[in-house]
Design an enzyme around this catalytic site. Structure first.
Site, short mmCIF file in Angstrom:
data_model
loop_
_atom_site.label_atom_id
_atom_site.label_comp_id
_atom_site.label_asym_id
_atom_site.label_seq_id
_atom_site.Cartn_x
_atom_site.Cartn_y
_atom_site.Cartn_z
CG HIS A 120 43.01 43.90 59.94
ND1 HIS A 120 43.01 44.54 61.38
CD2 HIS A 120 43.52 44.89 59.11
CE1 HIS A 120 43.01 46.28 60.63
NE2 HIS A 120 43.50 46.03 59.53
CB SER B 51 45.70 47.56 57.19
OG SER B 51 44.50 47.40 57.00
#
Length: 403
Positions: free
Chosen positions: A194, A142
């Protein structure tokens, strides 16, 4: 009973067509992450602390391998499924723009810079009662996906993005809002992982990594290497065109669609189901940015393009909609080789009118490239004719049809 059989066959066909449309590198990453997760599931391996990105282990034991192992391992079925379904539209678009080898280098660069940002922030930010960043274990693809979202948003040139279909936000704030939303909805996601993905993607999009990007000659030499010959020969492998820094870059995401659910992710899930597709119109985007020099295999025949070929022509879209209707496609197929021959001659005349002449050999070559990228032959030939021999416009037309 008969209808169930037809529905099952239609679903299998849709899945096959969906998979064939995914370029080489993107499909390899999906298969690799799926096999690794399946292997961990079957063997009972759950010692993710040994392979995740752990800043304390990298600093104290110099375990730099964690930079790359952390990106291909996933902690749960939903984790790997969500990441891979999000990767498919992002990776497909970027791979068609950059080429397979160039995108691989960019992913490695993003994974490395993500880790560097992660490590630096963990060292600078002191320990606090909310999180011990040095001992926080990050795992999954991610982080790179957030980098790709930033790059794709920069390429698309849209001004707003939809967040889960609820409201629109300025495109530059879209990745940051996703960062906050996922952190609030999911308790076990890595905020720092992230965040570093967004920072790396922003640095790449703003040209801060330009000095780390090699020239087109390196990509060409890699593609011509003998150890990659079996990969290069595969139909889904996309060559790097290099050289053309002002090449046309098609966009895949519409201005009001979300990079994650329910936009690209939902479009991939719903594309498996038999349904009637409609073509949506999109504005053509151009760039003169050295950070995104490649234009993929489909654009390899054109190196320099006039500014007039980069603008959307409403009459062109109207002709496409007329030619791509089911009745028209059936009529085109029924006419046989004689109609195809007339189509080729029409494309030659139109291409000459726009200043980009195509002979019969060039027309067939462009058609083969489009088919190799996963487009249907009949639609590709109709689009190539409607685009008046301009390969750039052909790709945009076909991608809008699939959008």
């Amino acid at each position: 009973m008969r209808s169930n059989i037809v529905t099952e066959a239609g679903l299998q066909t849709r899945v096959s067509q969906w998979w064939e449309g995914i370029p080489f590198l993107t499909s390899v990453i999906v298969i690799l992450c799926g096999i690794i997760y399946l292997g961990c599931l079957l063997t009972g391996y759950d010692s993710f602390a040994e392979i995740c990105f752990l800043p304390s282990a990298v600093v104290s034991h110099f375990q730099v391998y964690r930079i790359f192992t952390a990106t291909i391992f996933h902690g749960s079925l939903l984790h790997v499924l969500f990441n891979m379904l999000t990767l498919v539209p992002l990776g497909t678009e970027l791979e068609r723009i950059m080429g397979s080898v160039r995108l691989l280098y960019v992913i490695i660069l993003l994974a490395t810079t993500n880790a560097v940002f992660h490590l630096c922030i963990a060292l600078v930010v002191p320990r606090n009662p909310y999180a011990d960043l040095m001992n926080e274990c990050a795992i999954g693809f991610s982080g790179i996906l957030f980098s790709m979202i930033v790059i794709e948003t920069s390429l698309s040139g849209v001004s707003t993005r939809s967040v889960f279909g609820l409201f629109n936000v300025p495109a530059k704030w879209y990745p940051w809002l996703l960062l906050v939303v996922f952190q609030l909805l999911m308790t076990n996601v890595s905020l720092l992982g992230h965040l570093c993905g967004i920072l790396s993607g922003s640095a790449y999009a703003y040209g801060l990594f330009n000095y780390l990007l090699p020239g087109p000659s390196l990509y060409s030499s890699i593609e011509s290497a003998s150890f990659l010959s079996s990969c290069v020969r595969r139909p889904k492998f996309i060559m790097c065109t290099g050289g053309n820094l002002s090449g046309y870059i098609p966009t895949h995401t519409s201005p009001t669609s979300s990079g994650l659910i329910p936009g690209n992710l939902w479009r991939n899930i719903s594309s498996w189901m038999p349904q009637r597709e409609t073509a949506s119109s999109q504005n053509l985007q151009s760039t003169q940015d050295g950070r995104f020099p490649g234009t993929g295999r489909a654009l390899g025949a054109v190196v320099n393009q006039s500014s007039g070929a980069l603008n959307t022509d409403s009459s062109l879209q109207a002709r496409l909609l007329d030619n791509s209707s089911p009745d028209r496609l059936s009529e085109t197929t029924a006419t046989g080789t004689g109609q195809l021959s007339n189509t080729r001659h029409l494309a030659l005349d139109n291409a000459t009118a726009v200043g980009q002449p195509l002979n019969s050999g060039a027309f067939d070559e462009e058609l083969k490239k489009l088919v190799a990228m996963g487009f249907e032959k009949t639609q590709a030939e109709v689009a190539l004719t409607a685009a008046e021999g301009n390969p750039s416009v052909v790709v945009e037309i076909l991608m809008t049809q699939q959008g």
